[in-house]
Design an enzyme around this catalytic site. Structure first.
Site, PDB file in Angstrom:
ATOM      1  N   LYS A 188      11.684  -0.003  -7.898  1.00 31.94           N
ATOM      2  CA  LYS A 188      10.491  -0.294  -8.310  1.00 31.94           C
ATOM      3  C   LYS A 188       9.569   0.376  -7.463  1.00 31.94           C
ATOM      4  O   LYS A 188       8.835   1.691  -8.167  1.00 31.94           O
ATOM      5  CB  LYS A 188       9.619  -1.223  -8.176  1.00 31.94           C
ATOM      6  N   LYS A 239      11.357  -8.697  -0.347  1.00 33.70           N
ATOM      7  CA  LYS A 239      11.148  -9.281  -0.742  1.00 33.70           C
ATOM      8  C   LYS A 239      10.851 -11.382  -0.168  1.00 33.70           C
ATOM      9  O   LYS A 239      11.438 -10.805   1.064  1.00 33.70           O
ATOM     10  CB  LYS A 239      11.776  -9.962  -2.182  1.00 33.70           C
ATOM     11  N   THR A 242      -1.339  -5.806 -11.786  1.00 36.42           N
ATOM     12  CA  THR A 242       0.031  -6.105 -11.859  1.00 36.42           C
ATOM     13  C   THR A 242      -0.742  -5.718 -13.921  1.00 36.42           C
ATOM     14  O   THR A 242       0.073  -4.794 -14.623  1.00 36.42           O
ATOM     15  CB  THR A 242       0.699  -7.491 -11.678  1.00 36.42           C
ATOM     16  N   ASN A 274      -1.488 -14.594 -13.423  1.00 33.36           N
ATOM     17  CA  ASN A 274      -2.446 -13.164 -12.882  1.00 33.36           C
ATOM     18  C   ASN A 274      -1.985 -12.362 -14.130  1.00 33.36           C
ATOM     19  O   ASN A 274      -2.762 -11.960 -14.059  1.00 33.36           O
ATOM     20  CB  ASN A 274      -2.167 -13.515 -11.164  1.00 33.36           C
ATOM     21  N   SER A 281      -1.197  -2.288  -4.223  1.00 36.85           N
ATOM     22  CA  SER A 281      -0.763  -2.506  -2.674  1.00 36.85           C
ATOM     23  C   SER A 281      -1.073  -1.212  -1.974  1.00 36.85           C
ATOM     24  O   SER A 281      -1.531  -2.031  -0.406  1.00 36.85           O
ATOM     25  CB  SER A 281       0.166  -3.427  -2.974  1.00 36.85           C
TER      26      SER A 281
END
Length: 427
Positions: A92, A104, A188, A219, A356
């Site tokens: 990504k 992660k 997102t 979200n 981010s």
């Protein structure tokens, strides 16, 4: 499930490798995570008892920059699942050309069973356990499933206590008052909306004539649903973990979002000011939502939602993966044979990690951007990369997922090969 998830995720590379020139050394690097950490987190509960929770952090690859990826709190979190998510994050970040690698984290816990004080102790304990594994130039956590800006604020504060210096760039997705970025909480969903708008224009689908179903009203899902509704798309169904609602005439998404935030559930409402009326709707399951006859399906919940067992029921013409890994590779092949376009997660949900990145840049520079600036930069970056991947897809007559992986592989391969390859040393 998680072990097969990683094996399934890895299968996506085999097809993409046919369309890139990449060294054997680079492929060897990408077979394994760079580092994996498993920790035990002792937490004193409100009743005085002691519970030990398992926590994880995986840094899959950091060739292009420090690891980047969220932390999820969920009962099904395991090391293998976290490794799979870190693998996806690697690609990504490469797709969006961000100076990050993939990482992660997660804790095996049902956060709904904890009090707020217990949740804070757990969160600070997690940072105590992984503090040497993360840092602004090493690995930067962010929110994911069942984590939020408050938890990210605890992370940043605890890390700063350990290091004895204020370190806002160690984590993104923080509250604005602690160095967070405008637009990060909705990034997102906003990024997914930009991808959907870009792609639907290519398919010649006017918003007013396009029906949408969104699985997952958290979200990301709630934000993309509201943006689509405001743009004129007819959002006919949404769901959360408990089930969903469907109305053929379309749903009033802003009213549903307000109800959800106040009551932790879904109800088809139409609100004008403070007056809300329940509108006619059907109660459906998540499985029924996936099988609706709509133009656009947006899986925005968890992984492995469309599999061999239910793929034959999918009727949507276009699927945008706002969740990570919602479609298995076996189901992918069936969807392709049916002529259904799938826009992959490593593109469709990359808005979060992109903003981010913006937050990390702002923390390190001390210069903060307005919401308008953030969204302009997000749109510019994500639309440009969507166009690039679409071009590759059309040139080679391959699915968007394969094109996205090939695009990311090329960037990763160039960075990994820059370290030196067998060809370099042999010559």
């Amino acid at each position: 499930m998680s072990e097969s998830l990683f094996a399934d995720a890895s299968k996506r590379l085999a097809r993409a490798m046919k369309y890139v020139s990449i060294s054997d050394d680079a492929l060897e690097y990408l077979k394994y995570p760079k580092a994996s950490l498993t920790v035990s987190i002792p937490v004193r509960m409100d009743d005085g008892s002691l519970r030990i929770f398992q926590g994880y952090r995986v840094r899959y690859d950091d060739t292009r920059g420090p690891g980047k990826g969220g932390v999820r709190y969920h009962p099904n979190v395991s090391l293998d699942e976290v490794q799979s998510l870190a693998f996806w994050m690697t690609f990504k970040c490469a797709v969006l050309n961000l100076p990050f690698g993939g990482a992660k984290g997660g804790i095996t816990v049902n956060p709904k069973e904890l009090s707020k004080l217990e949740l804070e102790r757990l969160s600070r304990g997690y940072i105590d356990a992984i503090a040497d594994f993360i840092g602004p130039d090493i690995d930067i956590p962010a929110p994911d499933v069942y984590t939020n800006p408050t938890i990210m604020g605890w992370y940043m504060n605890q890390y700063s206590i350990i290091r004895r210096q204020l370190t806002p760039a160690v984590v993104t997705g923080k509250p604005l008052s602690l160095g967070g970025s405008m637009g990060r909480d909705t990034a997102t969903g906003t990024g997914a909306f930009f991808v959907i708008e870009t792609m639907m224009a290519k398919f010649d689908c006017p918003p007013q004539q396009t029906t949408v179903a969104v699985q997952g009203f958290g979200n990301a899902g709630s934000v993309v649903a509201e943006l689509l509704a405001k743009a004129g798309y007819k959002v006919v169904a949404v769901s959360d973990s408990q089930g969903g609602i469907y109305a053929k005439k379309g749903l009033d998404i802003p009213s549903i979002r307000r109800y959800k935030e106040a009551n932790k559930g879904l109800q088809a409402l139409y609100c004008e000011g403070s007056v809300c009326n329940i509108v006619e709707h059907e109660i459906i399951t998540n499985e029924q939502l996936l099988a609706l006859d709509v133009d656009v399906l947006v899986p925005a919940a968890l992984e492995n939602q469309i599999t061999e067992t239910n793929v034959d029921h999918i009727k949507a013409k276009y699927i945008f993966e706002v969740a990570n890994g919602p479609i298995t590779s076996a189901a992918d092949r069936v969807l392709e044979a049916k002529g259904i376009y799938v826009i992959p997660d490593i593109l469709a949900n990359a808005g979060g990690v992109t903003v981010s990145y913006f937050e990390w840049v702002q923390n390190r520079s001390g210069m903060y951007w307005s919401l308008e600036e953030v969204n302009q930069q997000l749109k510019r970056k994500i639309v440009a990369e969507t166009e690039n991947i679409w071009k590759i897809s059309q040139e080679h007559a391959i699915p968007m997922r394969t094109a996205a992986y090939a695009y990311a592989l090329q960037r990763l391969g160039e960075a990994l090969s820059a370290k030196g390859t067998r060809h370099y040393y042999a010559s």
